[in-house]
Every structure is written in C-alpha cells, then in structure tokens.
Scaffold this active site. Structure first.
Site, mmCIF file in Angstrom:
data_model
loop_
_atom_site.group_PDB
_atom_site.id
_atom_site.type_symbol
_atom_site.label_atom_id
_atom_site.label_comp_id
_atom_site.label_asym_id
_atom_site.label_seq_id
_atom_site.Cartn_x
_atom_site.Cartn_y
_atom_site.Cartn_z
ATOM 1 N N SER A 106 -58.170 -17.190 35.089
ATOM 2 C CA SER A 106 -58.098 -17.377 36.535
ATOM 3 C C SER A 106 -56.954 -17.458 37.796
ATOM 4 O O SER A 106 -56.363 -17.821 38.447
ATOM 5 C CB SER A 106 -58.608 -18.771 37.073
ATOM 6 O OG SER A 106 -60.016 -18.856 36.525
ATOM 7 N N GLU A 115 0.513 -1.379 -0.182
ATOM 8 C CA GLU A 115 -0.022 0.249 -0.189
ATOM 9 C C GLU A 115 1.101 1.608 0.267
ATOM 10 O O GLU A 115 0.408 2.450 -0.170
ATOM 11 C CB GLU A 115 -0.580 -0.241 1.338
ATOM 12 C CG GLU A 115 -1.840 -1.070 0.905
ATOM 13 C CD GLU A 115 -3.099 -0.593 0.264
ATOM 14 O OE1 GLU A 115 -2.659 -0.046 -0.359
ATOM 15 O OE2 GLU A 115 -3.539 -1.705 -0.225
#
Length: 808
Positions: A389, A103
């Site tokens: 219930s 690079e």
C-alpha cells in the site's frame, strides 16, 4: 725468415683480419637488430613524458554545518596500488639522502647507468654462476618499476638501460628522485613514501625522524626480508647499514648515527593492516558510489586515477540510520516477529527532499562481509521488494491530476473486474469491515484496497503506471500493466520510494537521486560538480492535497506510530501478502525516508505490518536526524485540488452514486445529538442503512462525556450502523491509557459501552477525533497496544489478490 714464410704469415693475417671484421660486423648487426627489437617494445617518447603513477581514489562524506562550513569523513579508499603522490620538497632531507646512500651513491654523477657498478655486479654473478646482483641505478630501478617486469634476463636489462638513458635525457635528477620515491614499493600494500609513512608509522611523511627515514630507505631492496613487523632483527640490521652509508657520504654525524641507532623498532610501528583492503564506512553507500564511478568514468580512472570524491552522505544521519535500523530489526528478531540470524532483515534510505542528495543508506543489518546485497537500492533486477500500500499515494496523486479531489467518494465494496475468457480479477480489502463509501482522503488514511483498484480502473492502468514511473523516476516498463498495480505488486527499492515521496513534500518537483557532490584530482582541482536535477511531475495544488491526505495517515490512519511530536510529518504504510514485506515511507518538510523490513527468503511475517514494524524505526531515525542536522522546515502552503469530476462510476456501480452525508457521533457511531462532544461527517450510499441515534450522550450524561476517551475505531464501516471500539479486557469498558490488556470489539450503533474504564486508573480529558469513516483518533494507549499486536488497526493490503499478472 724466408720469403715464403713471410708470405704465409701475411696471408694468415689477412684471413684473421677478414674474420675479425666479419665477426665484428655480425656482432654489430646482431646487436643492432636486438637493439631495434628491444626499442620497439619500449614505451613511446610521449609516454615517458606524460607518465602518471597509479594513484588511490579516496571517497569522502560531506557534513554541512549550520554556519555553512563543510566537514568531510573518509568513507573508503579504492586502489590497485595504494599510492598518494608527494612533492619532493615535502619529503624529508634525511629520507632522500638515505635512499641515495643505500641505493645509488653516485646518483648525482652518472647519466643513468653506472658502468663500475654494472661490472661489479657482473663479476659477482659470474662467480655465483647465476644472477645475484643487478647493479641498477635509481634511474634504472625507476624505469623497471614504471614499464618493465621484474624478470632477470639480458633482454630486460638492455631495455632497462635504454629507458634509463632516455629518462636522464628528459628529466632532472630531482624529478627522477621524486618519481622514484613516489613509485617504489615499501611492502605491506604501501606504494610511495607518503603511504609508507602512514602505513608503518601512521604519520605524515614530513614528520618522519632520521631513524624512521633510514628504516624506510632500507625496505625496497627486499620488503619481505626487511619487514619490521615480521623480521625486526633484520630490519634493525638493515637500518644500521643505511645509517652507516649516510655517515660515509657525510650526510649525518657520528652522534646522529648513534642516537638513531638506539631507537626501538617495533614500539614505534602503527598497527599492521591487511594489504589491498580498505575499511569502508557506510559500506552499502560507498560500494554503490564506486560502481557508479566505474560505470561513468571507467575502472582505470577509479582504481588508478587518484580521484577525491566528495559524496552527499552525511555521517551524522548515516550513524543514526545504522543505529536505529539495527535496534529495530534486532528487537524484531528477538521477538520472533522476523526470522532470527541474518535472514530477518531491514533497509533504510533517506534523501533531501529539495535536492535528492542521499544522506543515509543502510542496505542490511549485520556484517557487510556476510551480507553485501544492498536491500536499500540493489540497482539491478530484482529492483527491490513489493511496496504494497505504500504505492497507493502515486495512484491517488494521479487521480488528483485527472480531476478528482480529496473529498471525491469511491466505494470500498467488493468488486470483480472481467479480464476476458471468463476470468475475473477479484481483489479484497485488508478488513471485511472496509466496505461502503469513502472519500479519497479517508480511503488513503485507512488504506482501502478496493478504492485503489477502482481508481486504477477509472483512470486506466496505462495512465497510472506512466504517472507513477514519472514520480519514481524509473522506466515505465518496470510497472507491469495490470490492475494489481493499484496494490503495489511491482518491486521497488527504499531509495526509489524515498525519492518518489519527495514529489509531495517538494511542491510537485521530483529530484534525481544524487550520490556525489563533486570530484577533484590529487591536486584538489575540481573536475566535475554535480548539481540537483528537478522536474515538475505533478501540479503544485496536487502536492498540497497529497501532503494533507498523507498527514491524515499519521494523525488518524494506519501510520500513527510514525508521529514525531514537534515536527510535521506525513507518509504511508505498506504490507504485502502474509506480511512478506512491510514498509513505512514518509517525509517531513526537509527529509524523505523509507524503511523496509522482511525476510531474505521471502517467508511471511504473520504479525507483520508497516505501522507496527517500520513506522517506529522511521520516527526515531527522523527525530534524531532532524535534531542533529538542525532541520525544522515547513511544508509548502496553498490551496489544494478542487475536484472537477463526479464521484465514482455511476454507469458501472450503483453503490458509487452520490452519497448521503450524515453527522454522526465519533464515539458511538449513532446519529449525532446536540450533546455529542465530537462528531464527524459520514458518507452513506443509497443502499446503506441509516444508523440509529446516539444513546451515549443525552442531557443527563453530557456532564460525564467530557471526561471520556473517544473510541478508536480504525476499521468501522462507513455504513451499516456498526462501530469498532477498543475496550479493557478486565472491565469490558472503553479502554483508558492505563489499561494493560485491551481488545477490539464491534457493536451495533448505539450499543457500545458508554463509560471509560476506571479500574486501571483515570484517563485524561477527551480529545478530538478526526473525520475518518466510522473511527476516531487513537487513545493514549494505542501505541502500547500496537506494540503488543503490530497488525492491529493496520488497514493495509494483505490482499489475498493475485500477485502474478497471469492470475488477474
């Protein structure tokens, strides 16, 4: 040359000089103005110094071992860019050298920009009549990746140069290289070398070989072109180019180059995963945690902050929950008890009763990608499903807090409550045989709706809804102020129910549901630590009495199929109109869990019951989880509530005056004789008829009775001289444990069959019956019969009462 010509040339030079100065001044002015404009668009100096890349947040489970050690399992990863930072000293030398060689070879010599490289790129671009090469250094690439776009324009290039010079002024070369290697994109969703090593080779970056380092270093130039998954030949050629560059710079020897160049490409790659998608474990729980984090700390902290979130989830409990819920729901689908496909659903939530830590959460059965809706805890309206219930324990606890006791007696007879304008609220019991008077203990065990309604009327709706909201830790506004509150018509989630029942198991202390233990940063430092939040919402003696009463539901009431041999447990069934929702919510000394089953389209389940559908799932889950987590605690001990108020409402209902108490035979329902092996106390109102004497157990038959199975009489009346028993369909005698087909029949007191079935095999010796109104403990075959008919014996609240408040 003549004088005039000399003068003419002099004037020409002066004009040219002036023009040159003017052009230079104009050019400098334009350049300066452009520089100032570009400089304004750049990040401030302090932002350059404090920059942090976008990091991945990781979510973990927490498994605590008996010796105190903790283990963690990755549940999911959340990110905008899948990146984990790595220090330069942990990045292999070969990877650093390969990156510099391919690079930016003069990286350690220049001051941020490379004029030769820029001129070379300019010449190539001029010849190509377009921008083909950028000539950017590693520092320039870092500046572009961190703050700029990828567009190729002169203004962006100028910004890039200025930022590169500023970065070189503030950071060392090593720091810049570390930032670059953590910032750069390597394709396939991997940002930075650490995630790239994991994505491509499924290994830590420090373990990469020379060939693998060269391959990775060559990808950032064009991750599409050089992808080893899609273009292995191009990737090989690019790797060779990198290795040659490393050899030219003296980083490797020719032998190392040759050996690395021979390594295969694709055979060393890890399986390719989809970009931007993380594999969540326990997806309902994990997505809920992500939402909580985003609400508390904001999206940026969660998706870019690199947090390590250690949750309360225990993967051992979670795996068991997923297995058992799936097993139960799929069995119900196959039987046609709930709708097939993904419509018939279930949910489960489990918490630690002492801390409120959520240990397991399953929000549906089936692929999460197709379901997603979290039925275990939606977190938004609608908040869940009607609890039926299973809401009653909150009503009973409120009654105990306000002067009543487990032995206080209320009527289960029909009632009509005036609402004004000539309207009445007339709820019904599950069974027409549930009339007469009941102690609160027995009414809860048999899930008598009209006792619950009378309690709410006696205590006032406002008192009950505020008490219930405290126990559930929900806003009181979610519980609508109507008498139907007594029958569980307000939507709740399984997680809220599990937390609510912790109150009883925890001596009246209500924990807050907790999903997270602690949060750390990428360096492992603790940022936030969550501790249990407990609040006393009912008295200790109330909790003791509630444990005792809810254990009766398991031993002799509607929840017998939730019994876990060897472990104390308690809980309550819930079944709404036409079985649209069925529940079992229960607890042990260590865990509280709720199971819901129903259809997503809210269609009824004709044979649905909490005891038949949900209780078996709950029992299997709890038994396996307590074994896996090695839990075997004990319930709190102490004296329960002593009633300070009189029974019922004498001014309003005559049938709720103080009852007579008689000793009756548990098998026949008749008045007990000295020869009856098992007896119970039964409360009778002043208008209730006295049952006749027991005709089953006399002096001559006493020797036989010891070998008989006591009757199952789950729906017998408290008065009226009737008893319901389970008989063998083949012989007509009392059913034994080996009877394959059974039916329930109601007889006048003293008229029930006197012998147990011998045609289907001998039964075991008789067992003790519990003191329930007109009924004893279920026989050995009860669980098999309940499987064939889950609704049998479920004294629950298929109400027939209006759900909508306007109809009350």
């Amino acid at each position: 040359m003549t004088r005039n010509r000399i003068r003419s040339l002099g004037r020409c030079f002066r004009y040219c000089n002036a023009l040159i100065i003017l052009c230079a001044s104009t050019g400098l002015g334009l350049f300066g103005g452009a520089y100032l404009q570009v400089r304004k668009a750049l990040p401030a100096a302090e932002h350059l110094a404090s920059y942090r890349p976008r990091l991945t947040t990781t979510i973990y489970s927490t498994e605590r071992m008996p010796d105190g050690r903790e283990q963690h399992t990755v549940l999911g990863r959340v990110y905008k860019e899948d990146r984990e930072p790595e220090e330069l000293r942990n990045i292999p030398r070969y990877l650093r050298q390969a990156t510099v060689a391919i690079e930016d070879r003069p990286f350690f010599k220049h001051r941020g920009i490379d004029p030769k490289g820029m001129l070379r790129a300019a010449w190539i671009n001029l010849r190509a009549r377009g921008i083909q090469q950028g000539g950017s250094t590693i520092t320039q690439q870092l500046a572009r990746n961190m703050w700029l776009s990828q567009e190729r324009t002169l203004s962006r290039k100028l910004k890039e140069i200025i930022l590169a010079l500023e970065l070189e002024r503030r950071y060392s070369k090593e720091e810049i290289l570390e930032m670059y290697l953590n910032e750069v994109y390597y394709g396939h969703g991997a940002y930075g070398v650490r995630r790239a090593a994991r994505r491509y080779f499924n290994k830590d970056v420090k373990d990469l070989t020379l060939a693998e380092c060269a391959l990775l270093a060559g990808i950032p130039r064009s991750y599409v072109v050089y992808s080893p998954y899609r273009h292995p030949d191009r990737a090989r050629a690019r790797r060779h180019q990198v290795l040659v560059a490393m050899r030219e710079e003296g980083y490797i020897t020719p032998d190392e180059l040759a050996a690395a160049d021979k390594e295969p490409i694709q055979s060393r790659l890890a399986p390719l995963t989809t970009e931007g998608v993380t594999a969540f474990r326990a997806p309902y729980f994990t997505h809920h945690v992500v939402r909580l984090l985003a609400q508390t700390y904001g999206d940026r902290a969660v998706y870019e902050g690199g947090l390590n979130v250690y949750t309360t989830l225990d993967m051992r409990a979670q795996a068991i929950a997923e297995e058992e819920l799936t097993r139960g729901v799929e069995a119900l689908r196959r039987e046609g008890s709930i709708k097939r496909g993904l419509v018939g659903q279930g949910a489960l939530a489990c918490v630690d009763v002492r801390t409120g830590n959520v240990l397991a959460m399953v929000g549906g059965v089936g692929p999460y990608e197709k379901l997603q809706y979290n039925r275990a805890h939606p977190g938004v309206a609608p908040w869940g499903r009607q609890p039926g219930s299973s809401f009653k324990p909150y009503v009973w606890a409120c009654a105990l807090e306000n002067g009543y006791g487990p032995d206080s007696v209320f009527s289960g007879d029909p009632i009509s409550i005036p609402l004004g304008n000539g309207k009445y609220y007339s709820p019904k019991n599950y069974s027409p045989r549930q009339g007469g008077n009941y102690t609160l203990r027995n009414a809860l065990a048999q899930s008598v709706n009209l006792v619950s309604v009378r309690l709410v009327r006696k205590l006032t709706v406002e008192t009950v809804r505020r008490a219930a909201a405290e126990m559930l830790n929900i806003p009181v506004e979610r519980l609508r102020p109507y008498y139907s509150l007594a029958l569980g018509v307000n939507e709740l989630s399984p997680l809220e129910q599990a937390v609510g029942y912790c109150v009883f198991a925890n001596g009246g202390l209500r924990p807050t549901a907790n999903f997270i233990r602690w949060i750390g940063n990428e360096r492992g430092e603790v940022l936030v630590e969550y501790r249990p939040e407990l609040r006393q919402v009912i008295r200790y003696d109330t909790a003791i009495s509630m444990i005792s009463m809810l254990r009766s539901v398991v031993t002799s009431g509607t929840g017998r199929r939730a019994n876990i041999p060897g472990y104390p447990c308690a809980g309550k069934t819930g079944t709404t109109n036409s079985g649209r929702d069925v529940w079992w919510v229960g607890f042990t000394p260590d865990l509280s869990a709720a199971v819901w089953v129903g259809n997503d389209d809210n269609s009824p389940m004709p044979r649905g019951s909490g005891g038949g559908f949900c209780a078996p799932i709950w029992a299997r889950f709890m038994r396996r989880t307590m074994e896996a987590l090695q839990l075997n605690g004990e319930f709190p001990e102490g004296a329960g509530v002593k009633a300070s108020k009189r029974d019922g409402d004498r001014e309003v209902e005559k049938t709720e005056a103080k009852p007579r108490t008689l000793t009756v035979c548990a098998e026949s329902g008749g008045l007990a004789s000295p020869y009856c092996p098992v007896t119970i106390e039964r409360a009778l109102g002043p208008d209730d008829g006295t049952p006749g004497p027991c005709r089953m157990h006399g002096a001559r038959s006493s020797g036989e009775s010891g070998g008989r199975e006591p009757a199952e009489a789950t729906g017998a009346t408290a008065g009226g001289g009737e008893v319901t028993v389970t008989v063998c369909a083949r012989s007509g005698l009392r059913a034994g444990p080996n009877c394959a087909q059974t039916v329930e029949r109601t007889y006048a007191a003293g008229r029930a069959p006197s012998g147990s079935c011998r045609a289907c095999g001998a039964g075991p010796p008789g067992r003790a019956a519990s003191g329930t109104p007109g009924g004893g403990k279920a026989d050995a075959g009860a669980s098999d019969r309940a499987r064939a008919n889950p609704a049998a014996g479920e004294g629950d609240d298929k109400k027939g009462a209006p759900d909508a408040p306007t109809d009350e």
